[in-house]
Design an enzyme around this catalytic site. Structure first.
Site, PDB file in Angstrom:
ATOM      1  N   PRO A  74       0.827  -1.217   0.000  1.00 37.42           N
ATOM      2  CG  PRO A  74      -0.902  -1.612   1.505  1.00 37.42           C
ATOM      3  CD  PRO A  74       0.407  -2.173   1.025  1.00 37.42           C
ATOM      4  CB  CYS A  75       0.788   4.068  -2.294  1.00 37.27           C
ATOM      5  SG  CYS A  75      -0.914   4.702  -2.238  1.00 37.27           S
ATOM      6  CD  GLN A  76      -2.271   3.348   2.630  1.00 37.14           C
ATOM      7  OE1 GLN A  76      -1.433   2.638   2.088  1.00 37.14           O
ATOM      8  NE2 GLN A  76      -3.525   2.986   2.783  1.00 37.14           N
ATOM      9  CG  PHE A  78       5.518   4.643  -1.405  1.00 33.34           C
ATOM     10  CD1 PHE A  78       6.652   4.222  -0.738  1.00 33.34           C
ATOM     11  CD2 PHE A  78       4.826   3.729  -2.173  1.00 33.34           C
ATOM     12  CE1 PHE A  78       7.099   2.912  -0.835  1.00 33.34           C
ATOM     13  CE2 PHE A  78       5.267   2.427  -2.285  1.00 33.34           C
ATOM     14  CZ  PHE A  78       6.396   2.014  -1.614  1.00 33.34           C
TER      15      PHE A  78
END
Length: 360
Positions: A74-76, A78
């Site tokens: 999941p990109c949170q 980043f």
């Protein structure tokens, strides 16, 4: 060949690899309801329901047990990273999900790993985050390359764009060359695989929704419908959201291709496509986790005053008709919206197969 799927979700990424003949040995999913969907559709897989940080460095994973590792952290982590990207990017607790992916790759040492994520990581903080992701793998003997993947280019009726990072151990690969070769080989089996598909091509044959989501399995009339068709007598997950009278009234005043701007009233939504109605002869926008909400984007049925049913959204995501989603409405929307479209994952599976066939 064996695969480990990290951040597995409902199993869209796994499904393409199964269709290509791979064996999924293990899948990791933190959400027990989503894991139930995964196991229902992949009953022979060891589904580990846990936070990956609890197991990434445990004895659960062993060196050499998988040829391929796939997953989309999941990109949170980043997007939440501070404006000043330190050398210790991987030590930032906000990025621990990516860190866990790295730990499993480092431990298992697969021949190839495939990482899928949002296209935005390319440009976050001037591209520094993306460079750090590559830098972290320094010393692990992986040749890393990436591609921007557009769903419409794979015969999927939605304008979804993602980035795919591919790491190949101890081998330099001309990715563009293998990419084109893979397309040519798939066309030998599925001549229309990459043809443009519209919303009508995808969902035009589906009957009216039902209260319990079960409807008679319709006869497929397009190549895309035939590709996803099931032999079951009943299709599931074809039920609609119960909208308020206000929402139904608003939808009734929206024409094809139009959105909230034609209502001439204030709509509280951050989405520019809020209360947008789909067009039969176009592709849909990206299917998100809020496709059941009129204010969540352009997800109103082309003719009916309702948002897409889960089965319609799954069709637009290229899930086959016999893939069943478990859980409540919110969970099912999350499962479908977060999934990697199986037609893309099948292509990636064939791509890795062709990379492994290359001479060292």
């Amino acid at each position: 060949m064996n695969v480990i799927d990290l951040f597995a979700g409902c199993g869209g990424l796994s499904l393409g690899f199964v269709q290509a003949g791979y064996t999924i040995k293990k899948a990791v999913e933190i959400d027990s309801t989503i894991a139930e969907t995964y196991f229902l559709n992949h009953p022979n897989v060891n589904v580990i329901v846990d936070d990956i940080k609890n197991i990434s460095q445990s004895k659960i994973f062993k060196e050499g047990e998988a040829d391929i590792i796939v997953g989309g952290p999941p990109c949170q982590g980043f997007s939440m990273a501070g404006a000043r990207i330190r050398e210790g990017f991987i030590d930032d607790p906000r990025n621990y999900l990516f860190e866990q992916y790295f730990f499993v790759v480092k431990k298992v040492q697969p021949q190839i790993f495939v990482m899928e994520n949002v296209k935005g990581i390319l440009t976050m903080h001037g591209g520094k985050i993306f460079k750090n992701i590559f830098k972290i793998f320094d010393g692990q003997n992986y040749d890393m390359q990436y591609k921007i993947v557009k769903a419409v280019d794979f015969g999927i009726p939605q304008k979804r764009e993602r980035i795919v990072i591919i790491g190949v151990r101890n081998k330099a690969v001309n990715l563009d060359e293998v990419w084109d070769f893979t397309k040519s080989k798939i066309l030998e089996t599925f001549p229309d695989y990459f043809d443009a598909v519209t919303v009508q091509d995808a969902i035009g044959n589906l009957p009216k929704v039902s209260a319990n989501g079960e409807v008679e399995n319709p006869k497929p009339v397009t190549n895309y419908q035939r590709y996803l068709a099931s032999n079951e007598s009943v299709l599931k997950n074809h039920n609609q959201t119960n909208h308020s009278k206000l929402a139904v009234n608003r939808m009734s005043r929206i024409s094809n291709g139009a959105n909230f701007t034609s209502l001439e009233e204030k709509i509280n939504s951050v989405h520019s496509g809020s209360y947008g109605r789909l067009c039969w002869n176009e592709q849909a926008p990206t299917i998100t986790t809020r496709f059941d909400t009129p204010a969540g984007g352009r997800f109103i049925h082309p003719e009916e005053n309702r948002t897409l049913s889960p089965r319609e959204a799954a069709r637009i995501q290229s899930f086959p008709d016999d893939f069943i989603f478990c859980g409540g409405k919110t969970s099912i929307c999350k499962q479908i919206g977060n999934a990697v479209p199986p037609k893309i994952s099948y292509f990636l599976a064939k791509l890795t197969e062709n990379i492994l066939k290359l001479d060292s």
